[in-house]
Design a protein around this motif. Sequence first.
Motif, PDB file in Angstrom:
ATOM      1  N   LEU A   9      11.146   2.460   4.720  1.00 21.93           N
ATOM      2  CA  LEU A   9      11.229   3.865   5.141  1.00 21.93           C
ATOM      3  C   LEU A   9      10.287   4.744   4.318  1.00 21.93           C
ATOM      4  O   LEU A   9       9.668   5.670   4.848  1.00 21.93           O
ATOM      5  CB  LEU A   9      12.664   4.367   5.034  1.00 21.93           C
ATOM      6  CG  LEU A   9      13.647   3.753   6.035  1.00 21.93           C
ATOM      7  CD1 LEU A   9      15.079   4.149   5.695  1.00 21.93           C
ATOM      8  CD2 LEU A   9      13.293   4.172   7.454  1.00 21.93           C
ATOM      9  N   TRP A  10      10.178   4.466   3.014  1.00 22.16           N
ATOM     10  CA  TRP A  10       9.247   5.199   2.158  1.00 22.16           C
ATOM     11  C   TRP A  10       7.821   4.997   2.661  1.00 22.16           C
ATOM     12  O   TRP A  10       7.060   5.946   2.816  1.00 22.16           O
ATOM     13  CB  TRP A  10       9.345   4.731   0.704  1.00 22.16           C
ATOM     14  CG  TRP A  10       9.821   5.774  -0.251  1.00 22.16           C
ATOM     15  CD1 TRP A  10       9.261   7.001  -0.472  1.00 22.16           C
ATOM     16  CD2 TRP A  10      10.941   5.690  -1.138  1.00 22.16           C
ATOM     17  NE1 TRP A  10       9.972   7.680  -1.440  1.00 22.16           N
ATOM     18  CE2 TRP A  10      11.009   6.883  -1.861  1.00 22.16           C
ATOM     19  CE3 TRP A  10      11.883   4.707  -1.378  1.00 22.16           C
ATOM     20  CZ2 TRP A  10      11.975   7.133  -2.826  1.00 22.16           C
ATOM     21  CZ3 TRP A  10      12.845   4.943  -2.337  1.00 22.16           C
ATOM     22  CH2 TRP A  10      12.893   6.150  -3.048  1.00 22.16           C
ATOM     23  N   GLY A  11       7.471   3.740   2.912  1.00 19.28           N
ATOM     24  CA  GLY A  11       6.133   3.431   3.390  1.00 19.28           C
ATOM     25  C   GLY A  11       5.812   4.117   4.703  1.00 19.28           C
ATOM     26  O   GLY A  11       4.714   4.662   4.895  1.00 19.28           O
ATOM     27  N   LYS A  12       6.774   4.121   5.608  1.00 18.75           N
ATOM     28  CA  LYS A  12       6.597   4.771   6.911  1.00 18.75           C
ATOM     29  C   LYS A  12       6.429   6.285   6.742  1.00 18.75           C
ATOM     30  O   LYS A  12       5.598   6.911   7.397  1.00 18.75           O
ATOM     31  CB  LYS A  12       7.809   4.442   7.789  1.00 18.75           C
ATOM     32  CG  LYS A  12       7.659   4.787   9.230  1.00 18.75           C
ATOM     33  CD  LYS A  12       8.849   4.254  10.025  1.00 18.75           C
ATOM     34  CE  LYS A  12       8.762   4.710  11.457  1.00 18.75           C
ATOM     35  NZ  LYS A  12       9.888   4.255  12.260  1.00 18.75           N
ATOM     36  N   THR A  13       7.200   6.876   5.848  1.00 15.37           N
ATOM     37  CA  THR A  13       7.094   8.316   5.568  1.00 15.37           C
ATOM     38  C   THR A  13       5.714   8.642   5.019  1.00 15.37           C
ATOM     39  O   THR A  13       5.061   9.590   5.467  1.00 15.37           O
ATOM     40  CB  THR A  13       8.196   8.765   4.586  1.00 15.37           C
ATOM     41  OG1 THR A  13       9.469   8.564   5.204  1.00 15.37           O
ATOM     42  CG2 THR A  13       8.038  10.224   4.196  1.00 15.37           C
ATOM     43  N   PRO A  56       0.793   8.170  -1.498  1.00 14.50           N
ATOM     44  CA  PRO A  56       0.085   6.889  -1.440  1.00 14.50           C
ATOM     45  C   PRO A  56       0.449   6.081  -0.194  1.00 14.50           C
ATOM     46  O   PRO A  56       1.339   6.452   0.573  1.00 14.50           O
ATOM     47  CB  PRO A  56       0.610   6.177  -2.689  1.00 14.50           C
ATOM     48  CG  PRO A  56       2.019   6.662  -2.792  1.00 14.50           C
ATOM     49  CD  PRO A  56       1.952   8.118  -2.370  1.00 14.50           C
ATOM     50  N   ILE A  57      -0.234   4.979  -0.046  1.00 11.92           N
ATOM     51  CA  ILE A  57       0.154   3.948   0.917  1.00 11.92           C
ATOM     52  C   ILE A  57       0.763   2.837   0.071  1.00 11.92           C
ATOM     53  O   ILE A  57       0.144   2.387  -0.907  1.00 11.92           O
ATOM     54  CB  ILE A  57      -1.073   3.410   1.689  1.00 11.92           C
ATOM     55  CG1 ILE A  57      -1.785   4.532   2.438  1.00 11.92           C
ATOM     56  CG2 ILE A  57      -0.677   2.261   2.607  1.00 11.92           C
ATOM     57  CD1 ILE A  57      -0.951   5.209   3.516  1.00 11.92           C
ATOM     58  N   ILE A  58       1.981   2.411   0.403  1.00  7.76           N
ATOM     59  CA  ILE A  58       2.645   1.370  -0.382  1.00  7.76           C
ATOM     60  C   ILE A  58       2.856   0.125   0.469  1.00  7.76           C
ATOM     61  O   ILE A  58       2.926   0.197   1.694  1.00  7.76           O
ATOM     62  CB  ILE A  58       3.975   1.861  -0.999  1.00  7.76           C
ATOM     63  CG1 ILE A  58       4.991   2.257   0.081  1.00  7.76           C
ATOM     64  CG2 ILE A  58       3.726   3.022  -1.955  1.00  7.76           C
ATOM     65  CD1 ILE A  58       6.367   2.581  -0.470  1.00  7.76           C
ATOM     66  N   THR A  76       2.868  -2.447  -4.306  1.00  9.55           N
ATOM     67  CA  THR A  76       1.549  -1.876  -4.577  1.00  9.55           C
ATOM     68  C   THR A  76       1.526  -0.442  -4.053  1.00  9.55           C
ATOM     69  O   THR A  76       2.327  -0.066  -3.196  1.00  9.55           O
ATOM     70  CB  THR A  76       0.437  -2.680  -3.885  1.00  9.55           C
ATOM     71  OG1 THR A  76       0.706  -2.724  -2.487  1.00  9.55           O
ATOM     72  CG2 THR A  76       0.347  -4.087  -4.450  1.00  9.55           C
ATOM     73  N   ALA A  77       0.606   0.337  -4.589  1.00  9.90           N
ATOM     74  CA  ALA A  77       0.405   1.719  -4.135  1.00  9.90           C
ATOM     75  C   ALA A  77      -1.087   2.025  -4.203  1.00  9.90           C
ATOM     76  O   ALA A  77      -1.737   1.721  -5.204  1.00  9.90           O
ATOM     77  CB  ALA A  77       1.192   2.692  -5.007  1.00  9.90           C
TER      78      ALA A  77
END
Length: 111
Positions: A9-13, A56-58, A76-77
């Motif tokens: 969900l963090w990555g999608k956000t 970032p992109i994670i 990764t970020a």
Amino acid sequence: MDAKKILTLWGKTFTEKVDYLSEHLADDLVIEFMGKDGSSQTKDEHIAWSISDESPIIGDFKVIFEENGVAVGTHTAFNPLGEGRDVMYYGKFENNKVTEWKVLVSVHNES
């Protein structure tokens, strides 16, 4: 709630610049960024940053330990300039919400 779900969900956000996180973060959550340039963000500050162009992109999520509402792992970020970092996270979950989240971001070496 588990680490892979919240990280997804963090990555999608971060990628879509849409808030998929708020309902999964405790209202009194403070995200702690530990290390040389340590800082913290309240839930509202974090959501605003997460949907900004600075986020970032994670990816490459790894769970090292997860049990009884505690999770530890890595991911990764990559910042908007494409600079990559390794991240170690520690989180706590209660009632399907993140109640504590700390990250330690690797230092970027200047060449």
